[in-house]
Design a protein around this motif. Structure first.
Motif, PDB file in Angstrom:
ATOM      1  N   LEU A   1      33.729  41.236  32.706  1.00  0.00           N
ATOM      2  CA  LEU A   1      33.552  39.883  33.203  1.00  0.00           C
ATOM      3  C   LEU A   1      34.839  39.323  33.795  1.00  0.00           C
ATOM      4  N   LEU A   2      35.966  39.565  33.135  1.00  0.00           N
ATOM      5  CA  LEU A   2      37.233  39.050  33.652  1.00  0.00           C
ATOM      6  C   LEU A   2      37.562  39.669  35.009  1.00  0.00           C
ATOM      7  N   ILE A   3      37.207  40.929  35.193  1.00  0.00           N
ATOM      8  CA  ILE A   3      37.423  41.565  36.495  1.00  0.00           C
ATOM      9  C   ILE A   3      36.515  40.934  37.545  1.00  0.00           C
ATOM     10  N   GLN A   4      35.281  40.639  37.170  1.00  0.00           N
ATOM     11  CA  GLN A   4      34.335  40.069  38.126  1.00  0.00           C
ATOM     12  C   GLN A   4      34.745  38.677  38.583  1.00  0.00           C
ATOM     13  N   VAL A   5      35.104  37.808  37.649  1.00  0.00           N
ATOM     14  CA  VAL A   5      35.401  36.421  38.002  1.00  0.00           C
ATOM     15  C   VAL A   5      36.858  36.220  38.389  1.00  0.00           C
ATOM     16  N   GLY A   6      37.735  37.141  38.025  1.00  0.00           N
ATOM     17  CA  GLY A   6      39.151  36.998  38.355  1.00  0.00           C
ATOM     18  C   GLY A   6      39.546  37.608  39.676  1.00  0.00           C
ATOM     19  N   SER A   7      38.650  38.361  40.282  1.00  0.00           N
ATOM     20  CA  SER A   7      38.955  39.002  41.558  1.00  0.00           C
ATOM     21  C   SER A   7      38.530  38.111  42.712  1.00  0.00           C
ATOM     22  N   SER A   8      39.210  38.289  43.817  1.00  0.00           N
ATOM     23  CA  SER A   8      38.857  37.610  45.054  1.00  0.00           C
ATOM     24  C   SER A   8      38.992  38.611  46.196  1.00  0.00           C
ATOM     25  N   SER A   9      38.617  38.187  47.383  1.00  0.00           N
ATOM     26  CA  SER A   9      38.683  39.099  48.522  1.00  0.00           C
ATOM     27  C   SER A   9      40.111  39.508  48.842  1.00  0.00           C
ATOM     28  N   SER A  10      41.070  38.657  48.508  1.00  0.00           N
ATOM     29  CA  SER A  10      42.473  38.969  48.790  1.00  0.00           C
ATOM     30  C   SER A  10      43.229  39.467  47.559  1.00  0.00           C
ATOM     31  N   LYS A  11      42.644  39.310  46.375  1.00  0.00           N
ATOM     32  CA  LYS A  11      43.312  39.717  45.143  1.00  0.00           C
ATOM     33  C   LYS A  11      42.305  40.400  44.239  1.00  0.00           C
ATOM     34  N   GLN A  12      42.564  41.680  43.959  1.00  0.00           N
ATOM     35  CA  GLN A  12      41.681  42.462  43.105  1.00  0.00           C
ATOM     36  C   GLN A  12      42.316  42.587  41.721  1.00  0.00           C
ATOM     37  N   LEU A  13      41.646  42.047  40.728  1.00  0.00           N
ATOM     38  CA  LEU A  13      42.144  42.095  39.358  1.00  0.00           C
ATOM     39  C   LEU A  13      41.776  43.441  38.734  1.00  0.00           C
ATOM     40  N   THR A  14      42.763  44.119  38.167  1.00  0.00           N
ATOM     41  CA  THR A  14      42.525  45.406  37.533  1.00  0.00           C
ATOM     42  C   THR A  14      42.260  45.223  36.040  1.00  0.00           C
ATOM     43  N   ALA A  15      41.769  46.273  35.421  1.00  0.00           N
ATOM     44  CA  ALA A  15      41.480  46.219  33.989  1.00  0.00           C
ATOM     45  C   ALA A  15      42.760  46.023  33.184  1.00  0.00           C
ATOM     46  N   THR A  16      43.844  46.644  33.622  1.00  0.00           N
ATOM     47  CA  THR A  16      45.118  46.491  32.915  1.00  0.00           C
ATOM     48  C   THR A  16      45.619  45.059  32.986  1.00  0.00           C
ATOM     49  N   GLN A  17      45.509  44.442  34.144  1.00  0.00           N
ATOM     50  CA  GLN A  17      45.937  43.062  34.295  1.00  0.00           C
ATOM     51  C   GLN A  17      45.070  42.114  33.464  1.00  0.00           C
ATOM     52  N   ALA A  18      43.759  42.358  33.466  1.00  0.00           N
ATOM     53  CA  ALA A  18      42.856  41.512  32.680  1.00  0.00           C
ATOM     54  C   ALA A  18      43.144  41.632  31.192  1.00  0.00           C
ATOM     55  N   LEU A  19      43.363  42.851  30.721  1.00  0.00           N
ATOM     56  CA  LEU A  19      43.651  43.049  29.304  1.00  0.00           C
ATOM     57  C   LEU A  19      44.991  42.443  28.916  1.00  0.00           C
ATOM     58  N   HIS A  20      45.994  42.558  29.790  1.00  0.00           N
ATOM     59  CA  HIS A  20      47.309  41.987  29.510  1.00  0.00           C
ATOM     60  C   HIS A  20      47.235  40.460  29.458  1.00  0.00           C
ATOM     61  N   ARG A  21      46.506  39.864  30.376  1.00  0.00           N
ATOM     62  CA  ARG A  21      46.377  38.409  30.380  1.00  0.00           C
ATOM     63  C   ARG A  21      45.629  37.940  29.138  1.00  0.00           C
ATOM     64  N   LEU A  22      44.609  38.659  28.758  1.00  0.00           N
ATOM     65  CA  LEU A  22      43.844  38.297  27.573  1.00  0.00           C
ATOM     66  C   LEU A  22      44.691  38.418  26.319  1.00  0.00           C
ATOM     67  N   GLN A  23      45.477  39.477  26.228  1.00  0.00           N
ATOM     68  CA  GLN A  23      46.338  39.673  25.061  1.00  0.00           C
ATOM     69  C   GLN A  23      47.419  38.607  24.985  1.00  0.00           C
ATOM     70  N   THR A  24      47.952  38.205  26.124  1.00  0.00           N
ATOM     71  CA  THR A  24      49.015  37.211  26.142  1.00  0.00           C
ATOM     72  C   THR A  24      48.523  35.833  25.709  1.00  0.00           C
ATOM     73  N   LEU A  25      47.353  35.438  26.162  1.00  0.00           N
ATOM     74  CA  LEU A  25      46.858  34.092  25.911  1.00  0.00           C
ATOM     75  C   LEU A  25      46.051  33.965  24.619  1.00  0.00           C
ATOM     76  N   SER A  26      45.291  34.996  24.261  1.00  0.00           N
ATOM     77  CA  SER A  26      44.410  34.889  23.095  1.00  0.00           C
ATOM     78  C   SER A  26      44.574  36.006  22.093  1.00  0.00           C
ATOM     79  N   GLY A  27      45.363  37.015  22.413  1.00  0.00           N
ATOM     80  CA  GLY A  27      45.458  38.159  21.518  1.00  0.00           C
ATOM     81  C   GLY A  27      44.233  39.056  21.659  1.00  0.00           C
ATOM     82  N   TYR A  28      44.220  40.125  20.888  1.00  0.00           N
ATOM     83  CA  TYR A  28      43.097  41.056  20.978  1.00  0.00           C
ATOM     84  C   TYR A  28      41.807  40.455  20.443  1.00  0.00           C
ATOM     85  N   SER A  29      41.908  39.384  19.659  1.00  0.00           N
ATOM     86  CA  SER A  29      40.693  38.715  19.202  1.00  0.00           C
ATOM     87  C   SER A  29      39.927  38.076  20.354  1.00  0.00           C
ATOM     88  N   GLY A  30      40.627  37.848  21.483  1.00  0.00           N
ATOM     89  CA  GLY A  30      39.945  37.298  22.646  1.00  0.00           C
ATOM     90  C   GLY A  30      38.913  38.228  23.235  1.00  0.00           C
TER      91      GLY A  30
END
Length: 382
Positions: free
Chosen positions: A40-69
């Motif tokens: 879901l984070l890849i789907q809603v976080g990507s745009s035509s000019s910016k493609q969100l990768t799984a690594t970036q999504a997981l890193h952002r999630l870990q930074t803001l909410s931890g693995y419980s997110g």
């Protein structure tokens, strides 16, 4: 056999199937939920000019909410899956019962499984849509920075009308004052034009834009700001997604099931005249067939899943929805996009996160069927 004993056995059998079904769906949801969050984070976080990768999504999630997110919104999806999957299989069994009526071998053709699966998927979408909305917004909030009010003085400056619509939300005061300042050159007889304009929902963020989904994630806030209809936002792509998924899932599962029965019947003497004479397949084989069918169905319906998830992340105040109805607002895009609810700006993003959804659906389908058979073996004595 006494009728009371017979009814008691029936009730016990029904309760055993119900417990096995609920437990298998909850277990499958728990096992596959982290894949759904990343998808879901890849789907809603990507745009035509910016493609969100799984690594970036997981890193952002870990930074803001931890693995419980990874499990944000898990409860909403679990309830939705219990009712939705139950509806899907229930409607499918009811429809196929009409197909099998009068046939000696209780056989269901692949085309019949396809049609029954599409109808079952549409019914599932109507029931699970409100739970998916809450789940999606909880997942997005776990990977987003929520700006909280910095002082009590700021809370006092919130417009009263805004406070009634969205409790606890503080608008961007700098942007709000700037927007209001642009209107100071207007001449009017209204005693307090700027104050009146600040009370409109469009000025909640101070920039004329609706609040973020992070501020509109509780059911009370959604009903107050967007209305009851928001729980079924993205219904068009959702119905198409679940119809395609249900049709392909059940038809491919029926095809594989029949192929495994034919393979098992090879070399049997005498040659079996019906599927009942062949005997049941092993639970592992049936679970693997269900997992493969879920993977194929997820791949075929993923584009509509992306359209639904992205539409659920848009906050549309009910006053704007009312204006669209009054002005007979036409949906953008080509005819196919209008009918299926795909926004033209999402054309290049429909396949984002497809591998995670295929893995999640395949794993969930395998666990649901496998744990269901395993639970029945322990709950129902042989």
């Amino acid at each position: 056999m006494d009728s009371s004993i017979f009814h008691a056995l029936q009730e016990r059998l029904f309760a055993s199937h119900a417990v096995a079904s609920v437990g298998s769906v909850a277990l499958a949801t728990a096992v596959s939920y982290p894949l759904d969050t990343i998808k879901l984070l890849i789907q809603v976080g990507s745009s035509s000019s910016k493609q969100l990768t799984a690594t970036q999504a997981l890193h952002r999630l870990q930074t803001l909410s931890g693995y419980s997110g990874l499990y944000s919104g898990f409860g909403w999806l679990t309830f939705g899956r219990i009712f939705g999957v139950g509806t899907r299989f229930g409607v499918y069994e009811i429809l196929t019962a009409f197909y099998k009526d009068g046939r000696e071998d209780n056989y269901v053709y692949v085309s019949e499984a396809l049609m029954a699966g599409m109808a079952a998927g549409a019914a599932e979408s109507l029931i699970s849509s409100p739970f998916e909305l809450m789940k999606v917004r909880a997942q997005v909030s776990s990977a987003s920075r929520v700006q909280s009010s910095s002082s009590v003085a700021e809370n006092r400056t919130v417009a009263l009308f805004t406070g009634r619509l969205l409790h606890g939300h503080t608008p961007d005061l700098k942007a709000l004052n700037h927007s209001a300042g642009l209107l100071s050159i207007l001449t009017t007889k209204h005693p307090n034009l700027i104050g009146a304009l600040q009370e409109y929902p469009w000025m909640m963020t101070g920039s004329g834009r609706p609040p973020s989904v992070c501020n509109v994630r509780r059911p009370s806030d959604i009903v107050s700001l967007e209305g009851w209809g928001a729980f079924w936002r993205g219904l068009r792509p959702g119905v198409v997604r679940d119809s395609v998924f249900g049709g392909i899932f059940f038809s491919s599962w029926q095809f594989l099931h029949q192929a495994m029965l034919d393979w098992k019947a090879v070399g049997m003497h005498p040659e079996p005249r019906s599927d009942e004479e062949i005997g049941p397949l092993s639970p592992l084989a049936v679970s693997l067939a269900a997992g493969f069918s879920g993977t194929v169905a997820a791949a075929a319906s993923h584009g509509f899943d992306t359209a639904k998830c992205r539409s659920q992340c848009i906050v549309v105040p009910k006053y704007i929805s009312m204006e669209r109805k009054m002005l007979k607002w036409n949906r953008p895009g080509k005819r196919f996009e209008r009918y299926t609810g795909i926004h033209p700006s999402d054309r290049n993003l429909l396949l984002r996160g497809i591998w995670f959804r295929m893995a999640r659906s395949g794993l969930a389908s395998f666990v649901i069927v496998g744990s269901y058979f395993l639970a029945l073996d322990h709950l129902i004595p042989s």
